[in-house]
Design an enzyme around this catalytic site. Sequence first.
Site, PDB file in Angstrom:
ATOM      1  N   SER A 109      -5.996   3.036  16.405  1.00 12.73           N
ATOM      2  CA  SER A 109      -5.090   2.393  17.550  1.00 12.73           C
ATOM      3  C   SER A 109      -5.690   3.724  18.148  1.00 12.73           C
ATOM      4  CB  SER A 109      -3.729   2.044  17.105  1.00 12.73           C
ATOM      5  OG  SER A 109      -3.114   1.667  18.815  1.00 12.73           O
ATOM      6  N   VAL A 121       0.690  -0.780   0.096  1.00 14.30           N
ATOM      7  CA  VAL A 121      -0.255   0.234   0.089  1.00 14.30           C
ATOM      8  C   VAL A 121       1.069   1.279   0.205  1.00 14.30           C
ATOM      9  CG1 VAL A 121      -2.020  -1.377   0.507  1.00 14.30           C
ATOM     10  CG2 VAL A 121      -0.338  -0.009   2.143  1.00 14.30           C
ATOM     11  N   ALA A 174       2.260   8.588  16.099  1.00 12.33           N
ATOM     12  CA  ALA A 174       2.141   9.518  14.292  1.00 12.33           C
ATOM     13  C   ALA A 174       0.875   9.163  14.288  1.00 12.33           C
ATOM     14  CB  ALA A 174       3.491  10.119  14.797  1.00 12.33           C
ATOM     15  N   LYS A 227      -0.712   6.721  13.776  1.00 12.10           N
ATOM     16  CA  LYS A 227      -2.067   6.374  14.092  1.00 12.10           C
ATOM     17  C   LYS A 227      -2.716   8.337  14.019  1.00 12.10           C
ATOM     18  CE  LYS A 227      -2.001   1.787  13.070  1.00 12.10           C
ATOM     19  NZ  LYS A 227      -2.859   1.608  11.902  1.00 12.10           N
ATOM     20  N   TYR A 261       4.283   4.890  15.316  1.00 16.76           N
ATOM     21  CA  TYR A 261       3.302   4.886  15.594  1.00 16.76           C
ATOM     22  C   TYR A 261       2.258   5.753  15.955  1.00 16.76           C
ATOM     23  CZ  TYR A 261      -0.129   0.436  15.597  1.00 16.76           C
ATOM     24  OH  TYR A 261      -1.049  -0.038  15.674  1.00 16.76           O
TER      25      TYR A 261
END
Length: 258
Positions: A140, A61, A155, A157, A153
Amino acid sequence: MDLQMNGLRVLVTAGANGIGRATARAFAAEGARVHICDVDLAALDAMAKSDSGMTQSVCDVSDRDSVARLFDEVTKTLGGLDCLVNNAGIAGPTGRVDEITVEDWDRCIAVDLTGQFNCARLAVPMLKASKNASMVNLSSQAGKHGFPLRSPYAAAKWGVIGFTKALSAELGEFGIRVNAICPGLVDGPRIQSVIANKARSMNVSHEEMTERMFAGVSIKEFVNPNDIAKQIVFLASPFARTISGQEVSVCGDTRMLS
Ligand code: NAD
């Protein structure tokens, strides 16, 4: 309860493992037509055997050419799109901000945040033609709280929630609902490796780290991926026609992340 989604055309990114696989199967069980993509060739092969009713593509992706090929394939296999589940995400590095590498930062943002943009921008023209259009973006609890040693992670999410709310506001007039799901600690190999990395980084045992991770959680059990999948399916059903711009937590009431 009949969720009235027979024939719904759904794309689940990273649908070959974990939450994505549970979600793809939950849609299929409701009679939806499901296309999955993933970078894990072995897991895609396994899905082709175990879930032969689904179609699939190999797609990273974060790679726009790869995503363009994915949407060409979705157009061929599903002939349109009613729901995009932006599920692909990696855990990213564990470490203090001055310890992690710039490459690890860039990769985490590229997959977890920009990957959702890459898919959404091609999905929206297709969703505009749908009578029951929705997008569900995997955020999350790390998108709602500070998460020490996991800054890329967290930042990404938090970014997913901003992206979701912006899209909800801009796409409502086209009848497209956009929501985020915020899982807590989900059962599976991924969370065990997250705990192991944090335990190593903080020099404590796996058991001690697990206990610390649950310290700020009211219901102290891992979330079952099937419970996340059911929420996602509901959000894509006509019964959720007025639910948009929300960040829905399935997390045992996580009040703090350690
Ligand atoms: P998982 O590691 O079990 O599965 C992730 C899948 O993503 C794998 O099939 C992997 O091959 C695929 N993938 C990785 N990079 C990709 C890429 N660039 N393009 C396409 N596919 C790619 O993870 P999971 O627990 O099922 O997580 C799914 C989503 O839920 C992620 O966005 C994750 O951040 C989020 N989430 C998970 C938890 C948890 O505790 N597991 C908690 C909160 C949020």
